[in-house]
Write an enzyme that holds these catalytic residues in place. Structure first.
Site, short mmCIF file in Angstrom:
data_model
loop_
_atom_site.label_atom_id
_atom_site.label_comp_id
_atom_site.label_asym_id
_atom_site.label_seq_id
_atom_site.Cartn_x
_atom_site.Cartn_y
_atom_site.Cartn_z
CB SER A 184 14.22 57.56 48.47
OG SER A 184 14.02 58.51 49.47
CG HIS A 239 14.76 62.71 47.08
ND1 HIS A 239 15.90 61.92 47.10
CD2 HIS A 239 13.80 61.98 47.70
CE1 HIS A 239 15.61 60.78 47.71
NE2 HIS A 239 14.36 60.78 48.07
CG ASP A 240 10.05 64.27 43.11
OD1 ASP A 240 9.86 63.32 43.89
OD2 ASP A 240 9.32 65.28 43.06
NE ARG A 263 3.39 62.62 49.71
CZ ARG A 263 4.34 61.73 49.40
NH1 ARG A 263 5.27 61.43 50.29
NH2 ARG A 263 4.35 61.14 48.23
CG ASP A 301 18.49 64.04 46.18
OD1 ASP A 301 18.00 64.69 47.12
OD2 ASP A 301 18.40 62.81 46.10
#
Lengths: 199, 377
Positions: free
Chosen positions: B154, B346-347, B224, B313
């Site tokens: 990232s 994405h994690d 967040r 992702d």
């Protein structure tokens, strides 16, 4: 020669005999990288591959190879003109959709292309067809419903294709059961390796 | 004790390096820049085994192992340690908190030596390039001329690309994961909504909240929450939450996904500074190495790349990694690329450590051997 490269198939050894030491090679559809690895060990080539299968990529990286996870048709555009001495397509030609575009693109990257493929006109395949079945052979092991192959070509087909495109065949080798075949290859060879260039 | 815990590092410690004044890409400068960092493993005699790990947006210097009193290991402990992908028996691993961050390195919450008050919005605009320039000084301070590799996911991947772009002679290889050469408008849009959420919180007070002790936690928490939506995938959310609901003690009914986001948003405010959020997301949005400056074309090239993306992702989609790979290939860089199948979105770069390990372990070993066997210059 190291232990793992000693028992290479005759096709690999033949391809290695064509390729000059320390040349640069792009293998289109390199699979698990066996041929690239063999050429790296025996001819110290600077090799790279393109491969679509994720599991095969891990195997390539394990062998220390440089590989691009993508399909041949879109990956081939990513390389600079005349970036390689050879393009290799070993058992991948029959799985390509736009064969003629990929070969033309390959000539943008290198002067010589080495192409190996299974011969669809091998006599047992002809026998299958004669009996009304789609051919299944050692080098064409798939059933009609699960084959990844899109193209079914014979040695004669390929030679005609090169003639039509005005490509020069500088070398040709034919094999069956790890032996070279000299006589009636279109009938008795299971696989073929051609070296082509532009006239 | 599980097998994986046995492979964890001994107690680790965060250290601090004062690099003095840092000239920024904008032309401004920051004095007395402190960088928080950790190292794992041992630097070898010729300093040829050093790997820099760059953290993602909300990460910190604590990448692996346990600090005294910790109940959880560092953020990439699955990847860094004895026998792991970044094998601390073999390599010397460095990780530091980015410039502009809020986990020990100088950022907007730090004291401005001129005013003896927190910088707040007086902190100058910073870039990914500035972050990497600070990292370069840290690496030099540790006695390393040339890194064996730089790796990260990232925003960490952006720093890796920046290392390759700014210091191609000072790294042997680069491992950018789940990243891009530049943000797309969609990525900028998500960042902007998050920034607006912070700035719309009255407690933000133009960035001046340090002395009131009353930080814009509501805004930061919403920022967040948006982030977490973009880090998962449709499928991973279905698997994790489905439409499950739970009653709270007050008799309110929340979907599990709501509770998750509330929890993640709330806990984030305890460890992250709202102004850092603004500065760092700006740095990401302005980052762009997609033009030719990436590559010194005529030079002999010897940086080897391993580029990794994940199929689900959608925040940093694979096409962005493929664009990086295509540019690198056209410029003649030795580049391996893989798109790993995963449902984690994405994690995934934090979670798919088995697949990442298979790749990185062999890739690094090859780079290490090539460096060792290369004729001395």
């Amino acid at each position: 020669m190291s232990e793992d490269t000693k028992r290479a198939p005759l096709e690999f050894r033949t391809i290695a005999s064509i390729i000059e030491k320390e040349s640069s090679v792009l293998d289109l559809g390199c699979g698990t990288g066996d041929l690239l690895y063999y050429l790296t060990k025996t001819k110290q080539i600077n090799g790279q591959g393109i491969e679509i299968d994720e599991e095969a990529i891990y195997k390539c990286v394990e062998k220390g190879l440089t590989v691009f996870h993508t399909d041949i048709e879109s990956g081939i555009d990513s390389y600079p003109d005349a970036g390689f001495n050879y393009i290799v397509m070993y058992n991948s030609l029959q799985q390509i959709r736009q064969v003629d575009r990929v070969i033309e693109e390959s000539f943008r990257l290198a002067e010589r292309i080495i192409i190996g493929f299974p011969n669809f006109a091998y006599f047992t395949a002809r026998k299958d067809l004669l009996l009304g079945n789609s051919p299944v052979t050692k080098n064409l092991p798939y059933q009609w419903y699960d084959t990844p192959n899109l193209r079914f070509l014979s040695i004669k087909d390929f030679e005609k294709f090169c003639g039509g495109k005005n490509y020069k065949i500088s070398d040709r080798f034919f094999f069956s059961e790890n032996k070279e075949i000299k006589l009636f290859p279109n009938l008795f060879a299971q696989t073929a390796v051609f070296v082509i260039s532009k006239r | 004790m599980t097998k994986r815990e046995e492979q964890s590092l001994e107690i680790v410690e965060t250290k601090y390096f004062n690099l003095g004044a840092l000239k920024l890409e904008s032309g401004a400068a920051v004095n007395d820049v402190v960088i928080a960092y950790e190292t794992y493993g041992k630097l070898n005699a010729d300093a040829s085994n050093a790997v820099y790990i760059a953290h993602a947006f909300s990460g910190d210097a604590h990448a692996a192992g346990y600090r005294k009193g910790d109940s959880k290991p560092g953020w990439w402990d699955d990847m860094i340690g004895p026998g792991k992908a970044f094998d601390t028996n073999k390599y010397f691993i460095i990780c530091s908190n980015v410039l502009g961050g809020c986990a020990g390195s100088t950022g907007p919450a730090s004291i401005n030596p001129k005013t003896q008050k927190p910088y707040a919005l007086d902190f100058p605009v910073i870039t990914i390039g500035d972050m990497v320039n600070a990292q370069k000084k840290l690496v030099e301070f540790l006695g390393i001329k040339k890194l064996l590799s730089a790796a990260g996911g990232s925003m960490g991947g952006m720093q890796v690309l920046q290392w390759a772009s700014a210091y191609p002679d000072d790294i042997c290889s680069a491992i950018p994961i789940s990243t891009a050469m530049k943000h797309s408008p969609q990525q900028i849009a998500f960042d902007e909504v998050a920034r607006q959420a912070i700035m719309a919180d009255p407690k933000w007070n133009n960035g001046n909240y340090y002395e009131t002790g009353d930080a814009p936690d509501d805004g930061l928490s919403i920022a967040r929450m948006i982030g977490h939506i973009t880090y998962m995938s449709d499928k991973s959310m279905e698997e994790k939450f489905s439409r499950n609901r739970r009653l709270t003690q007050e008799g309110k009914s929340y979907f599990d996904v709501e509770s998750y986001l509330h929890y993640k948003g709330g806990s984030f405010t305890k460890r992250f500074d709202a102004n850092s959020y603004l500065y760092i997301t700006r740095a990401m949005d302005y980052f762009d190495v997609s033009d030719i400056k990436f590559v010194k074309a005529a030079k002999k090239i010897d940086v080897k790349f391993l580029v990794i993306s994940f199929a689900s992702d959608w925040l940093y989609p694979s096409y962005q990694s493929e664009a990086t790979v295509k540019l690198l290939k056209l410029k003649g860089y030795d580049t391996t690329y893989i798109e790993i199948k995963s449902t984690y979105g994405h994690d995934a770069f934090l979670l798919e450590f088995d697949d990442e390990t298979k790749l990185i372990k062999h890739f690094l070993a090859k780079v290490y051997d090539d460096r060792k066997n290369a004729p001395a210059k």
